[in-house]
Design a protein around this motif. Structure first.
Motif, PDB file in Angstrom:
ATOM      1  N   UNK A 283     -18.158 -28.565   1.821  1.00 53.45           N
ATOM      2  CA  UNK A 283     -16.729 -28.700   1.521  1.00 53.45           C
ATOM      3  C   UNK A 283     -16.217 -27.480   0.754  1.00 53.45           C
TER       4      UNK A 283
ATOM      5  N   UNK B 119     -14.578 -38.344  -1.773  1.00 59.02           N
ATOM      6  CA  UNK B 119     -13.546 -37.293  -1.706  1.00 59.02           C
ATOM      7  C   UNK B 119     -13.900 -36.258  -0.652  1.00 59.02           C
ATOM      8  N   UNK B 120     -15.142 -35.754  -0.733  1.00 58.21           N
ATOM      9  CA  UNK B 120     -15.521 -34.650   0.157  1.00 58.21           C
ATOM     10  C   UNK B 120     -15.645 -35.135   1.603  1.00 58.21           C
TER      11      UNK B 120
ATOM     12  N   UNK C 258     -13.886 -37.469   2.836  1.00 58.04           N
ATOM     13  CA  UNK C 258     -12.485 -37.618   3.261  1.00 58.04           C
ATOM     14  C   UNK C 258     -11.925 -36.277   3.741  1.00 58.04           C
ATOM     15  N   UNK C 259     -12.313 -35.185   3.074  1.00 57.37           N
ATOM     16  CA  UNK C 259     -11.867 -33.863   3.513  1.00 57.37           C
ATOM     17  C   UNK C 259     -12.326 -33.591   4.946  1.00 57.37           C
TER      18      UNK C 259
ATOM     19  N   UNK D 154     -10.071 -35.851   7.176  1.00 59.58           N
ATOM     20  CA  UNK D 154      -8.668 -35.418   7.294  1.00 59.58           C
ATOM     21  C   UNK D 154      -8.553 -34.096   8.061  1.00 59.58           C
TER      22      UNK D 154
ATOM     23  N   UNK E 276     -15.191 -44.878   8.255  1.00 57.03           N
ATOM     24  CA  UNK E 276     -14.625 -43.811   9.094  1.00 57.03           C
ATOM     25  C   UNK E 276     -15.417 -43.636  10.385  1.00 57.03           C
TER      26      UNK E 276
ATOM     27  N   UNK F  23      -5.783 -39.254  -1.019  1.00 56.26           N
ATOM     28  CA  UNK F  23      -5.927 -38.413   0.180  1.00 56.26           C
ATOM     29  C   UNK F  23      -6.289 -39.269   1.403  1.00 56.26           C
ATOM     30  N   UNK F  24      -6.937 -40.403   1.143  1.00 50.04           N
ATOM     31  CA  UNK F  24      -7.279 -41.310   2.248  1.00 50.04           C
ATOM     32  C   UNK F  24      -6.027 -41.808   2.977  1.00 50.04           C
TER      33      UNK F  24
ATOM     34  N   UNK G 129      -3.292 -39.996   3.727  1.00 50.51           N
ATOM     35  CA  UNK G 129      -2.500 -38.962   4.409  1.00 50.51           C
ATOM     36  C   UNK G 129      -2.390 -39.113   5.931  1.00 50.51           C
TER      37      UNK G 129
ATOM     38  N   UNK H   8      -9.905 -30.708  -2.364  1.00 48.51           N
ATOM     39  CA  UNK H   8     -10.084 -31.749  -1.352  1.00 48.51           C
ATOM     40  C   UNK H   8      -9.181 -31.519  -0.141  1.00 48.51           C
TER      41      UNK H   8
END
Lengths: 327, 346
Positions: A208, A238-239, A241-242, A245, A281, B112-113, B115, B221
């Motif tokens: 990340x 968090x990472x 999720x990056x 996304x 996910x 952020x989840x 978005x 992130x």
């Protein structure tokens, strides 16, 4: 064999494979990130390499300190460049992780390194280096223990075998992940499926850290593997999720989760595990995936080449290597 | 030191840039007495019920009414309910015509989840005040960049812990005059040394640009995603809490490698509470390198003004930073001056 589709800067799918290591070959010991815990640890690492049959050359900065790093950027870079571009040095071993290799990436001479691809092995923070060399030079690099983590006969033999045999690596399976445990050598599989692609990945925090930079791997059609150590579940979420996304997760063929040593929910029982947070996910994307592969930073960690084609069966928890990793 | 172009020229230039790559700046209507605030939890629920009681009190004191989102006290791991439920509260607040401002109860984890399924068109249709910090940075930056709306970096609504913070809340949101020069809080204990001082100069210089920024962990992130921070020509403000200096080195190095700092106008680093070596209680790699050392090493040579210590971030004293409005930064041996030149509301 399925076609390789991962993209690197210098090649159009053609992978630069190094020469295998032979007894008596000179190898460099470097600390692109932090220094090892003590001079005794460094001396043991020298011994490990000697016992493997190689001639160890210890970088000048390997036991220096510059805050959290082993020497200044210039010193660490000098060692790395010297070993990577010296024809007489056949391999480069990272001694320890920590933090610092990211800072060196914009200053490496990738053209010169690509001119004579050689074995480079490491993990943890050194994942930055492995992935950047793969991206910028199209090189096969090796995700395996930093030398200070080679503490068992098992990890020693596994590392040596991968670096000194020309044949494909034998199949990696979750069932061989344990020696004395009871009923723990099985895959936990959010999505069952079979997928082929180039193997890419490593430390999630490091991966990340490359996002948005010119050193980030292109994970399209890759079999991605992830590991991490000493990190809280919510930070790992968090990472991950990056990756989600950014669209990179959707672009992969499959995800193999390795070891997440000392990672957890701060001892809290009402927080979600990474299996739940990540699995969410993966199910949504129908991405073949399983947890439990011996890829990471434990004493039973496998050494694997980044960039080579693999076949991953998430239901069985097996990773089959479809091509050799040496020239 | 290059001389600055006159203010209007710089504004015009920044606006031309904005038209090219961003939507036109949209300012939300000013918050008036009697207005209604929606309290929601896009990330983590409040620590304890008392936090929200306290929030009701200060909102009432300012003459504001409030509505509380349906899922504020829900739990899904460390998030306030599932992504779907948090999103439902979030969208409801924007579409409710009675709501004038949206204030998350706290940061934490999980913004952020939201978005990928966030309805940016809904936000663009009904511009409102939206303010938060920490994990809420994950919404402040994408909403500002996608819709042009001025969003506000300031405490989440259970973290109003000083007169200074309240002063800037009212000055930024409850009137339409520009905030002007940012002042320091009064010293609580004049004999107690404070570090960092409120105005530590990392690199001297002058800069004018629109504000953007927030919590570094969240900026990291978003990096490499379609929502990543756009910094060209901007004054970038950064802060974090309980991170080791090597971790902040990692985040700044990533921003450098991603080219995010080379064409920024200037950098303002906030208080960074509990970022001394060893303070995080996890992953300490060295006890010798301070955050100030890291900032000087990574940001000192960029050729743009960089300051450290202004009171925003995770401390009790926090001034409000509106994303998108013009600001002027002047850092010299004589001191640091940050001026918010433009009003943030209409």
């Amino acid at each position: 064999m399925p076609s390789r589709k991962t993209k690197t800067e210098t090649t159009t799918g053609k992978l630069l494979k190094p020469e295998l290591l032979k007894p008596g070959d000179a190898v460099g010991l470097v600390c692109p990130a932090s220094r090892p815990a003590s001079p005794a640890v460094l001396a043991r690492c020298v011994r490990v390499v000697t016992e493997m049959g190689f001639k160890p050359l210890v970088g000048e900065s390997a036991f220096k300190t510059c805050g959290y790093m082993a020497g200044t950027d210039e010193e660490r870079l000098r060692d790395l460049e010297r070993f990577l571009s010296d024809e007489s040095v056949r391999g480069v071993f990272c001694v320890s992780g920590g933090f610092g290799s990211l800072r060196l990436l914009p200053r490496l001479n990738y053209r010169r390194i690509a001119a004579s691809p050689k074995v480079i092995v490491g993990c943890d923070d050194n994942t930055h280096l492995l992935l950047a060399l793969h991206r910028r030079c199209g090189m096969v690099t090796f995700h395996g223990p930093n030398l200070d983590q080679v503490t068992t006969r098992y990890s020693f033999d596994r590392l040596k075998e991968v670096l000194t045999r020309k044949s494909n690596i034998k199949m990696l399976s979750v069932s061989e992940a344990t020696s004395e445990g009871v009923a723990d050598g099985f895959p936990y599989t959010p999505v069952s499926g079979i997928a082929s692609g180039a193997l890419l990945g490593g430390n999630l925090t490091a991966l990340v850290s490359l996002m948005g930079t010119p050193y980030a791997p292109d994970l399209s059609d890759a079999v991605l593997f992830l590991e991490d150590k000493n990190e809280r579940t919510d930070i790992l979420d968090r990472w991950f999720t990056t990756l989600y996304i950014s669209g990179q997760l959707a672009a992969t063929r499959a995800v193999a989760f390795g070891e997440f040593l000392n990672c957890g929910a701060r001892g809290s029982n009402d927080l979600l595990s990474i299996e739940e947070l990540f699995g969410d996910r993966l199910k949504q994307l129908s991405k073949p995936s399983c947890f439990g592969l011996s890829l990471g930073q434990s004493s039973r960690t496998a050494t694997v080449p980044l960039g080579v084609m693999v076949n991953f069966d998430s239901g069985k928890g097996t990773l089959e290597f479809l091509e050799g990793h040496f020239n | 030191m290059s001389t600055l172009p006159p203010a209007d020229e710089a504004l015009k230039k920044a606006d031309q840039k904005a038209v090219k790559c961003e939507p036109v700046l949209v300012k939300p209507p000013v918050l008036k007495k009697g207005a209604t605030v929606a309290i929601i939890a896009p990330s983590t629920p409040p620590f304890e019920p008392g936090d929200i009681e306290f929030t009701y009190k200060w909102l009432t004191k300012l003459g504001l009414k409030y509505k509380v989102g349906k899922h504020v006290f829900d739990r899904w791991g460390d998030c306030a309910g599932s992504d779907q439920n948090r999103l439902e509260d979030f969208h409801h607040a924007w579409s409710d015509p009675e709501v004038d401002a949206i204030l998350p109860i706290r940061g934490g984890n999980g913004s952020v989840r939201l978005l990928p399924a966030l309805d940016f068109d809904l936000i663009a249709r009904s511009p409102k005040i939206f303010m938060g910090y920490s994990d809420i940075t994950g919404l402040l930056i994408p909403i500002h960049q996608r819709t042009g709306l001025v969003t506000f970096h300031g405490p989440a609504c259970s973290f109003y812990k000083s007169g200074y913070t309240h002063h800037y809340f009212q000055k930024s949101l409850m009137q339409t005059k520009p905030v002007g020069y940012v002042t320091d809080p009064d010293p609580k204990e004049p004999w107690k040394p404070e570090y960092p001082s409120t105005r530590l100069v990392i690199a001297e210089g002058k800069a004018r640009g629109r504000l953007i920024g927030g919590c570094m962990t969240l900026i990291r992130q978003l990096n490499g995603t379609p929502f990543e921070i756009q910094t060209a020509g901007r004054i970038v403000f950064l802060e974090d809490v309980q991170e080791e200096p090597h971790n902040i080195d990692r985040m700044l190095t990533q921003l450098l490698l991603a080219g995010k700092l080379k064409d920024a106008a200037g950098i303002v680093v906030g208080e960074c509470v509990k970022c001394r070596p060893g303070d995080s209680g996890r992953n300490a790699l060295a006890l010798s390198y301070s955050l100030e050392h890291v900032l000087r090493d990574r940001l000192g040579g960029l050729g743009i003004p960089v300051v450290y210590g202004l009171r925003f971030g995770h401390g009790a004293e926090q001034f409000t930073l509106p994303l998108g409005v013009m600001a002027h930064l002047d850092a010299s041996a004589q001191g640091v001056r940050l001026k918010i030149e433009e009003s943030a509301t209409v």
